[in-house]
Design a protein around this motif. Sequence first.
Motif, PDB file in Angstrom:
ATOM      1  N   SER A 188       2.211   2.502  45.656  1.00 54.87           N
ATOM      2  CA  SER A 188       0.780   2.809  45.602  1.00 54.87           C
ATOM      3  C   SER A 188       0.289   2.719  44.165  1.00 54.87           C
ATOM      4  O   SER A 188       0.928   3.247  43.241  1.00 54.87           O
ATOM      5  CB  SER A 188       0.510   4.213  46.154  1.00 54.87           C
ATOM      6  N   LEU A 189      -0.831   2.051  43.972  1.00 56.41           N
ATOM      7  CA  LEU A 189      -1.456   1.922  42.659  1.00 56.41           C
ATOM      8  C   LEU A 189      -2.617   2.896  42.573  1.00 56.41           C
ATOM      9  O   LEU A 189      -3.384   3.052  43.522  1.00 56.41           O
ATOM     10  CB  LEU A 189      -1.958   0.490  42.455  1.00 56.41           C
ATOM     11  N   ASP A 190      -2.748   3.549  41.442  1.00 61.66           N
ATOM     12  CA  ASP A 190      -3.839   4.494  41.197  1.00 61.66           C
ATOM     13  C   ASP A 190      -4.358   4.216  39.794  1.00 61.66           C
ATOM     14  O   ASP A 190      -3.772   4.656  38.800  1.00 61.66           O
ATOM     15  CB  ASP A 190      -3.334   5.933  41.328  1.00 61.66           C
ATOM     16  N   ILE A 191      -5.452   3.445  39.711  1.00 64.07           N
ATOM     17  CA  ILE A 191      -5.911   2.900  38.444  1.00 64.07           C
ATOM     18  C   ILE A 191      -7.289   3.452  38.089  1.00 64.07           C
ATOM     19  O   ILE A 191      -8.197   3.473  38.931  1.00 64.07           O
ATOM     20  CB  ILE A 191      -5.972   1.360  38.499  1.00 64.07           C
ATOM     21  N   ALA A 192      -7.423   3.892  36.847  1.00 65.87           N
ATOM     22  CA  ALA A 192      -8.716   4.362  36.344  1.00 65.87           C
ATOM     23  C   ALA A 192      -9.498   3.169  35.797  1.00 65.87           C
ATOM     24  O   ALA A 192      -8.987   2.382  34.995  1.00 65.87           O
ATOM     25  CB  ALA A 192      -8.520   5.404  35.252  1.00 65.87           C
ATOM     26  N   CYS A 193     -10.737   3.027  36.237  1.00 65.25           N
ATOM     27  CA  CYS A 193     -11.574   1.913  35.805  1.00 65.25           C
ATOM     28  C   CYS A 193     -12.007   2.109  34.342  1.00 65.25           C
ATOM     29  O   CYS A 193     -12.524   3.174  33.986  1.00 65.25           O
ATOM     30  CB  CYS A 193     -12.810   1.811  36.706  1.00 65.25           C
ATOM     31  N   PRO A 194     -11.836   1.105  33.488  1.00 61.17           N
ATOM     32  CA  PRO A 194     -12.262   1.239  32.087  1.00 61.17           C
ATOM     33  C   PRO A 194     -13.774   1.270  31.917  1.00 61.17           C
ATOM     34  O   PRO A 194     -14.274   1.695  30.879  1.00 61.17           O
ATOM     35  CB  PRO A 194     -11.651   0.003  31.419  1.00 61.17           C
ATOM     36  N   GLU A 195     -14.507   0.830  32.952  1.00 58.07           N
ATOM     37  CA  GLU A 195     -15.964   0.795  32.852  1.00 58.07           C
ATOM     38  C   GLU A 195     -16.603   2.105  33.316  1.00 58.07           C
ATOM     39  O   GLU A 195     -17.398   2.712  32.606  1.00 58.07           O
ATOM     40  CB  GLU A 195     -16.516  -0.377  33.672  1.00 58.07           C
ATOM     41  N   CYS A 196     -16.267   2.552  34.532  1.00 61.69           N
ATOM     42  CA  CYS A 196     -16.927   3.741  35.086  1.00 61.69           C
ATOM     43  C   CYS A 196     -16.043   4.987  35.053  1.00 61.69           C
ATOM     44  O   CYS A 196     -16.532   6.091  35.290  1.00 61.69           O
ATOM     45  CB  CYS A 196     -17.400   3.476  36.514  1.00 61.69           C
ATOM     46  N   GLY A 197     -14.748   4.812  34.808  1.00 63.47           N
ATOM     47  CA  GLY A 197     -13.847   5.952  34.726  1.00 63.47           C
ATOM     48  C   GLY A 197     -13.329   6.456  36.059  1.00 63.47           C
ATOM     49  O   GLY A 197     -12.448   7.315  36.095  1.00 63.47           O
ATOM     50  N   GLU A 198     -13.881   5.933  37.167  1.00 66.85           N
ATOM     51  CA  GLU A 198     -13.416   6.369  38.483  1.00 66.85           C
ATOM     52  C   GLU A 198     -12.066   5.718  38.809  1.00 66.85           C
ATOM     53  O   GLU A 198     -11.720   4.676  38.255  1.00 66.85           O
ATOM     54  CB  GLU A 198     -14.448   5.993  39.554  1.00 66.85           C
ATOM     55  N   ARG A 199     -11.332   6.343  39.721  1.00 66.41           N
ATOM     56  CA  ARG A 199     -10.009   5.844  40.078  1.00 66.41           C
ATOM     57  C   ARG A 199     -10.056   5.084  41.404  1.00 66.41           C
ATOM     58  O   ARG A 199     -10.811   5.443  42.317  1.00 66.41           O
ATOM     59  CB  ARG A 199      -8.993   6.979  40.157  1.00 66.41           C
ATOM     60  N   THR A 200      -9.258   4.036  41.476  1.00 64.12           N
ATOM     61  CA  THR A 200      -9.127   3.241  42.689  1.00 64.12           C
ATOM     62  C   THR A 200      -7.662   3.229  43.100  1.00 64.12           C
ATOM     63  O   THR A 200      -6.785   3.013  42.270  1.00 64.12           O
ATOM     64  CB  THR A 200      -9.608   1.803  42.456  1.00 64.12           C
ATOM     65  N   THR A 201      -7.410   3.471  44.373  1.00 64.11           N
ATOM     66  CA  THR A 201      -6.043   3.436  44.884  1.00 64.11           C
ATOM     67  C   THR A 201      -5.870   2.237  45.804  1.00 64.11           C
ATOM     68  O   THR A 201      -6.810   1.823  46.498  1.00 64.11           O
ATOM     69  CB  THR A 201      -5.692   4.724  45.650  1.00 64.11           C
ATOM     70  N   ALA A 202      -4.688   1.678  45.793  1.00 61.13           N
ATOM     71  CA  ALA A 202      -4.376   0.525  46.653  1.00 61.13           C
ATOM     72  C   ALA A 202      -2.867   0.430  46.781  1.00 61.13           C
ATOM     73  O   ALA A 202      -2.119   0.939  45.952  1.00 61.13           O
ATOM     74  CB  ALA A 202      -4.947  -0.763  46.066  1.00 61.13           C
ATOM     75  N   GLU A 203      -2.429  -0.213  47.844  1.00 60.07           N
ATOM     76  CA  GLU A 203      -1.007  -0.461  48.042  1.00 60.07           C
ATOM     77  C   GLU A 203      -0.673  -1.886  47.601  1.00 60.07           C
ATOM     78  O   GLU A 203      -1.444  -2.808  47.840  1.00 60.07           O
ATOM     79  CB  GLU A 203      -0.620  -0.269  49.506  1.00 60.07           C
ATOM     80  N   LEU A 204       0.470  -2.031  46.943  1.00 57.42           N
ATOM     81  CA  LEU A 204       0.920  -3.345  46.511  1.00 57.42           C
ATOM     82  C   LEU A 204       1.821  -3.940  47.584  1.00 57.42           C
ATOM     83  O   LEU A 204       2.882  -3.401  47.891  1.00 57.42           O
ATOM     84  CB  LEU A 204       1.684  -3.231  45.185  1.00 57.42           C
ATOM     85  N   ASP A 205       1.409  -5.044  48.158  1.00 60.16           N
ATOM     86  CA  ASP A 205       2.169  -5.748  49.193  1.00 60.16           C
ATOM     87  C   ASP A 205       2.933  -6.882  48.516  1.00 60.16           C
ATOM     88  O   ASP A 205       2.382  -7.956  48.273  1.00 60.16           O
ATOM     89  CB  ASP A 205       1.211  -6.271  50.259  1.00 60.16           C
ATOM     90  N   ILE A 206       4.209  -6.662  48.216  1.00 65.85           N
ATOM     91  CA  ILE A 206       4.971  -7.652  47.461  1.00 65.85           C
ATOM     92  C   ILE A 206       5.171  -8.931  48.261  1.00 65.85           C
ATOM     93  O   ILE A 206       5.189 -10.031  47.685  1.00 65.85           O
ATOM     94  CB  ILE A 206       6.330  -7.067  47.004  1.00 65.85           C
ATOM     95  N   ALA A 207       5.293  -8.839  49.581  1.00 66.12           N
ATOM     96  CA  ALA A 207       5.469 -10.060  50.378  1.00 66.12           C
ATOM     97  C   ALA A 207       4.247 -10.959  50.244  1.00 66.12           C
ATOM     98  O   ALA A 207       4.371 -12.181  50.055  1.00 66.12           O
ATOM     99  CB  ALA A 207       5.726  -9.710  51.839  1.00 66.12           C
ATOM    100  N   SER A 208       3.049 -10.379  50.336  1.00 66.58           N
ATOM    101  CA  SER A 208       1.823 -11.154  50.195  1.00 66.58           C
ATOM    102  C   SER A 208       1.670 -11.699  48.779  1.00 66.58           C
ATOM    103  O   SER A 208       1.284 -12.857  48.573  1.00 66.58           O
ATOM    104  CB  SER A 208       0.615 -10.284  50.565  1.00 66.58           C
ATOM    105  N   TYR A 209       1.986 -10.849  47.795  1.00 69.07           N
ATOM    106  CA  TYR A 209       1.882 -11.254  46.387  1.00 69.07           C
ATOM    107  C   TYR A 209       2.814 -12.433  46.114  1.00 69.07           C
ATOM    108  O   TYR A 209       2.422 -13.434  45.510  1.00 69.07           O
ATOM    109  CB  TYR A 209       2.245 -10.067  45.502  1.00 69.07           C
ATOM    110  N   LEU A 210       4.072 -12.314  46.558  1.00 76.26           N
ATOM    111  CA  LEU A 210       5.059 -13.356  46.313  1.00 76.26           C
ATOM    112  C   LEU A 210       4.699 -14.642  47.049  1.00 76.26           C
ATOM    113  O   LEU A 210       4.870 -15.746  46.511  1.00 76.26           O
ATOM    114  CB  LEU A 210       6.443 -12.863  46.734  1.00 76.26           C
ATOM    115  N   TRP A 211       4.200 -14.516  48.279  1.00 76.74           N
ATOM    116  CA  TRP A 211       3.806 -15.712  49.016  1.00 76.74           C
ATOM    117  C   TRP A 211       2.690 -16.451  48.292  1.00 76.74           C
ATOM    118  O   TRP A 211       2.701 -17.692  48.209  1.00 76.74           O
ATOM    119  CB  TRP A 211       3.365 -15.375  50.434  1.00 76.74           C
TER     120      TRP A 211
END
Length: 257
Positions: A188-211
Motif C-alpha cells: 500500500s502506498l500512502d503519499i503526501a501531495c507536495p502541492e496540497c499536502g493531502e495524502r493519497t493511498t493506493a495499492e501497487l499491483d506489481i503484475a500490472s506494473y511489470l506487464w
Amino acid sequence: MAHTEAARLLSVWEEALPRTDADRARILHRAARPQAGPGELPRVPVGEREADLYALRRALFGDRMQVLLECAPCGEAMEFDLDAGELAARPPRSREPLRVAADGWEIDFRLPAVADLEAAAAGAAAGAGAEGDPAGAARELLVASCVVTARRDGAEVPAERLPRMLPAAVAERIAAAAEEADPSAEISLDIACPECGERTTAELDIASYLWTELDAWARDVLLDVHLLATVYGWTEPDILALSPARRRYYLELCADV
C-alpha cells in the motif's frame, strides 16, 4: 540481454498479450520461476508470488521503479521511486499455519495462496457469499478456504459457517496476523501531495506494473527488428543476438541509409 533471454521474453509477451490481467499475472509468475513443477505456482502464498515478480522486474529492468500517482483531492501528478530489490526481499516468513486466539475463538489458518484469491474472486463474481457485496463475498470465501481449524469456546466451527459467525474484531486480528507474516502480499502506498499536502493511498499491483514495462520493451525490440531487417535483411535471431549497444549503433546508421 542475451539472445536466448530476449527471445524467451518475447515469447512470454506474445503469450500474455491477448490474455486477461489474471492470466498475465500467472504467465509472468511462470517466467519468474521457470523451474516450478506442475501445479506448484497456484499453491504459492500471494506475497511469495509478489516477491518473485519484483525479483523478475529487478533482473529485467533494474532496482529503480518509477511510480506515477495522481493526488485524489487535487489531481496533481506525483512521481516517486521504489526499490524492486528491497520489495523482492520480503517473501512470507513461513508457510506454517498461523493462530489467532481472541474473545473465545481459536483460529488456525494458512496464508492465502494465489489459487485461493482466484477462487474467491470467481465465487464472488458468480454470486456466492454476501449478497450485493462482491468484496464481502470474496472475503468470506477466502476466509473459508484458508482456515485450517476454528473453535469457539472449545467447540469446533465448520469453515463454511465461519465467515458469518466470526466477530469483526477477530477477523481484523486474523488480517493483521496475515499481513505481518506476509508483508509483500499487499503493498500500500500512502503519499503526501507536495502541492496540497493531502495524502493519497493506493495499492501497487506489481503484475500490472511489470506487464506495462514488458509490453513497452517488446514493442521497442520488435520495432528495432523491423527496421534492421528492412535495411540489412537480417533475421530476428540475428538481430536479437546483437547487444543493445551494437543494435543502437546500427539503428543510428540506418538514419543515414
